[in-house]
Design a protein around this motif. Structure first.
Motif, PDB file in Angstrom:
ATOM      1  N   SER A  36       0.863  -1.171   0.000  1.00 43.04           N
ATOM      2  CA  SER A  36       0.000   0.000   0.000  1.00 43.04           C
ATOM      3  C   SER A  36       0.902   1.224   0.000  1.00 43.04           C
ATOM      4  CB  SER A  36      -0.937   0.005   1.217  1.00 43.04           C
ATOM      5  OG  SER A  36      -0.228   0.350   2.386  1.00 43.04           O
ATOM      6  N   TRP A  38       0.641   5.911  -0.482  1.00 43.33           N
ATOM      7  CA  TRP A  38      -0.221   7.077  -0.457  1.00 43.33           C
ATOM      8  C   TRP A  38      -0.573   7.533  -1.859  1.00 43.33           C
ATOM      9  CZ3 TRP A  38      -3.483   9.091   2.651  1.00 43.33           C
ATOM     10  CH2 TRP A  38      -3.906  10.409   2.525  1.00 43.33           C
ATOM     11  N   LYS A  39       0.376   8.094  -2.595  1.00 41.38           N
ATOM     12  CA  LYS A  39       0.066   8.552  -3.952  1.00 41.38           C
ATOM     13  C   LYS A  39       1.295   8.615  -4.856  1.00 41.38           C
ATOM     14  CE  LYS A  39       0.186  13.380  -2.518  1.00 41.38           C
ATOM     15  NZ  LYS A  39      -0.516  14.648  -2.487  1.00 41.38           N
ATOM     16  N   TYR A  56      -1.813  -7.892  -4.488  1.00 39.08           N
ATOM     17  CA  TYR A  56      -2.663  -6.813  -3.990  1.00 39.08           C
ATOM     18  C   TYR A  56      -1.890  -5.507  -3.956  1.00 39.08           C
ATOM     19  CZ  TYR A  56      -5.166 -10.907  -2.347  1.00 39.08           C
ATOM     20  OH  TYR A  56      -5.788 -12.116  -2.280  1.00 39.08           O
ATOM     21  N   TYR A  58      -2.744  -1.292  -3.038  1.00 35.33           N
ATOM     22  CA  TYR A  58      -3.712  -0.286  -2.605  1.00 35.33           C
ATOM     23  C   TYR A  58      -3.051   1.077  -2.649  1.00 35.33           C
ATOM     24  CZ  TYR A  58      -6.988   2.390   0.169  1.00 35.33           C
ATOM     25  OH  TYR A  58      -7.866   3.337   0.593  1.00 35.33           O
ATOM     26  N   CYS A  59      -3.682   1.993  -3.360  1.00 37.34           N
ATOM     27  CA  CYS A  59      -3.190   3.371  -3.431  1.00 37.34           C
ATOM     28  C   CYS A  59      -4.260   4.290  -2.877  1.00 37.34           C
ATOM     29  CB  CYS A  59      -2.882   3.735  -4.890  1.00 37.34           C
ATOM     30  SG  CYS A  59      -2.381   5.454  -5.088  1.00 37.34           S
ATOM     31  N   SER A  60      -3.855   5.143  -1.971  1.00 38.57           N
ATOM     32  CA  SER A  60      -4.765   6.110  -1.388  1.00 38.57           C
ATOM     33  C   SER A  60      -4.206   7.505  -1.617  1.00 38.57           C
ATOM     34  CB  SER A  60      -4.891   5.851   0.116  1.00 38.57           C
ATOM     35  OG  SER A  60      -5.750   6.795   0.688  1.00 38.57           O
ATOM     36  N   SER A  61      -5.082   8.465  -1.758  1.00 36.77           N
ATOM     37  CA  SER A  61      -4.628   9.851  -1.883  1.00 36.77           C
ATOM     38  C   SER A  61      -5.581  10.752  -1.134  1.00 36.77           C
ATOM     39  CB  SER A  61      -4.516  10.261  -3.350  1.00 36.77           C
ATOM     40  OG  SER A  61      -5.784  10.173  -3.966  1.00 36.77           O
ATOM     41  N   ALA A  62      -5.067  11.891  -0.775  1.00 35.08           N
ATOM     42  CA  ALA A  62      -5.866  12.832   0.008  1.00 35.08           C
ATOM     43  C   ALA A  62      -6.939  13.485  -0.855  1.00 35.08           C
ATOM     44  CB  ALA A  62      -4.959  13.896   0.615  1.00 35.08           C
ATOM     45  N   VAL A  63      -8.092  13.637  -0.272  1.00 33.38           N
ATOM     46  CA  VAL A  63      -9.179  14.376  -0.921  1.00 33.38           C
ATOM     47  C   VAL A  63      -9.462  15.570  -0.036  1.00 33.38           C
ATOM     48  CG1 VAL A  63     -11.581  14.311  -1.647  1.00 33.38           C
ATOM     49  CG2 VAL A  63     -10.145  12.273  -1.900  1.00 33.38           C
TER      50      VAL A  63
END
Length: 66
Positions: A36, A38-39, A56, A58-63
Motif C-alpha cells: 500500500s 499514499w500517492k 494486492y 492499494y493506493c490512497s490519496s488525500a481528498v
C-alpha cells in the motif's frame, strides 16, 4: 523451502523502503505479495518492474474537503 509472503503497508515511506530492501535482498526467503502507498505512482511503477507477481496493491490519496 517455501518463501514467506510479505505485505508492506506504506511502502513509499522510509520504513517501507527499508523493509522492501530487506525483502529484495533476501528473495530466497521472502516474496512481496501486497503493498500500500499514499500517492507516489512513480515509486509504484519502479516496484512493479521488479515484482510483477504482486497480488494486492492499494493506493490512497488525500481528498480535500471544502
Amino acid at each position: 523451502m517455501k518463501r514467506q509472503k510479505v505485505c508492506i503497508l506504506g511502502v513509499s515511506g522510509s520504513v517501507g523502503k527499508q523493509t522492501l530492501e530487506v525483502v529484495e535482498n533476501n528473495s530466497e526467503h521472502f516474496v512481496l505479495n501486497a503493498i500500500s502507498f499514499w500517492k507516489n505512482i512513480d515509486f509504484f511503477k519502479k516496484i512493479n518492474k521488479n515484482h510483477l507477481n504482486l497480488k494486492y496493491v492499494y493506493c490512497s490519496s488525500a481528498v480535500k474537503k471544502k
